[in-house]
Enzyme design. Sequence first.
Site, PDB file in Angstrom:
ATOM      1  N   CYS A  83      25.585  -3.875  -1.047  1.00 27.80           N
ATOM      2  CA  CYS A  83      24.168  -3.704  -0.710  1.00 27.80           C
ATOM      3  C   CYS A  83      23.252  -4.192  -1.818  1.00 27.80           C
ATOM      4  O   CYS A  83      22.144  -4.673  -1.563  1.00 27.80           O
ATOM      5  CB  CYS A  83      23.866  -2.255  -0.336  1.00 27.80           C
ATOM      6  SG  CYS A  83      24.243  -1.043  -1.601  1.00 27.80           S
ATOM      7  N   HIS A 159      22.251   3.331  -2.508  1.00 28.82           N
ATOM      8  CA  HIS A 159      21.843   2.282  -1.575  1.00 28.82           C
ATOM      9  C   HIS A 159      20.683   1.500  -2.173  1.00 28.82           C
ATOM     10  O   HIS A 159      19.856   2.049  -2.907  1.00 28.82           O
ATOM     11  CB  HIS A 159      21.444   2.914  -0.238  1.00 28.82           C
ATOM     12  CG  HIS A 159      21.131   1.910   0.823  1.00 28.82           C
ATOM     13  ND1 HIS A 159      21.979   0.876   1.135  1.00 28.82           N
ATOM     14  CD2 HIS A 159      20.040   1.766   1.636  1.00 28.82           C
ATOM     15  CE1 HIS A 159      21.447   0.154   2.105  1.00 28.82           C
ATOM     16  NE2 HIS A 159      20.274   0.671   2.420  1.00 28.82           N
TER      17      HIS A 159
END
Length: 360
Positions: A83, A159
């Site tokens: 990510c 994230h």
Amino acid sequence: MAEWCTIESDPGVFTELIKEIGVKNVAVEEIYSLEDDYLLNSLKPIYGLVFLFKWTSDIEKRETLAIYDQELFFANQVITNACATQAILSILLNAPQIDIGEELRNFKAFAQEMDPQMKGLAISNCELVRKVHNSFARPEPFVYGGKKKKATEDDDLYHFISYVPFKGKLYELDGLQRGPILLGEFTNDEEWIEHAKQEINRRIEKYAAKEIRFTLLAVNASRKQLLESELVSFHTERLRMFLALEKRGFDLDEDIFRMRNESRDFLTKHKVDINEIAPPGALLERSQDDLRKMIAETNGEIERLNFGLSEEEAKYRRFEVENTRRRHNYIPFIPVSYTHLRAHETPEHLVCRLLLEKKK
């Protein structure tokens, strides 16, 4: 599907990663405070922001766009551990002013017409990006049976999302969402950065009661390259002043000759044709005192820029050393060192070792 490893969230890692995938003159800097306007201004032009926060299974439901500008590159995240790299790609592939290199240009052209899911799959199969990403994997010397430990809900998972200015609109690009999120419109850099700061603060306040680990990164033009460009301009102007002194027939001392040669050498190194440099008419009308005063002022600017450039070069050397250490496996060093110490053990050391082993 090919495996992607976990890499450390670090400006030095991401700066080298961007360079290794063929992108020119782009760096990553950490922003420690959203209120640090001096730092934000010093990093301009900023192409986008990357925000890292702790991931939870309770994904916030956001209003996403089903219909949006098809030139906006948005990809769903279909692979784990990537990510951070995908967040950076979301900025690089949506900033037309960046020279992303031939391979990424070809990749973007290939994937542009795909839907977000297929774009994510295309990223997962991009050999160049995957290979460079995985080159930053920390060595895992104690992996048994060829199996690696998989993350669970008890592990701390993070994230990355991107804030991307594109054609006068600010988007939040999160690969876990169905589509891009429109945050507002802007007319200049200050406006989009302010919009992004407000959204990031909203997220921080939401998690502040139970989480304090956040990271904000700026993807910006390389300060090293910007400083070198400014130095080229100042050395060019200074050389014009020296040429004006010569054409006017003024006496030139050793310092003038030395500085003139410094400017010539610097410009030649940066592939500037010094034979094309000539003083404009306005300079030829200046007095000797005026020209020397202008040279002194230019010297001050060159000194300031040289100091900034030396700091940037030191930072890049530090990045190189740190990235080399990240990739190195130090585990084999331990038994070798222990064996070496045992081979050169003195009686005093032997007594100490035996006492320590007895305590165990």
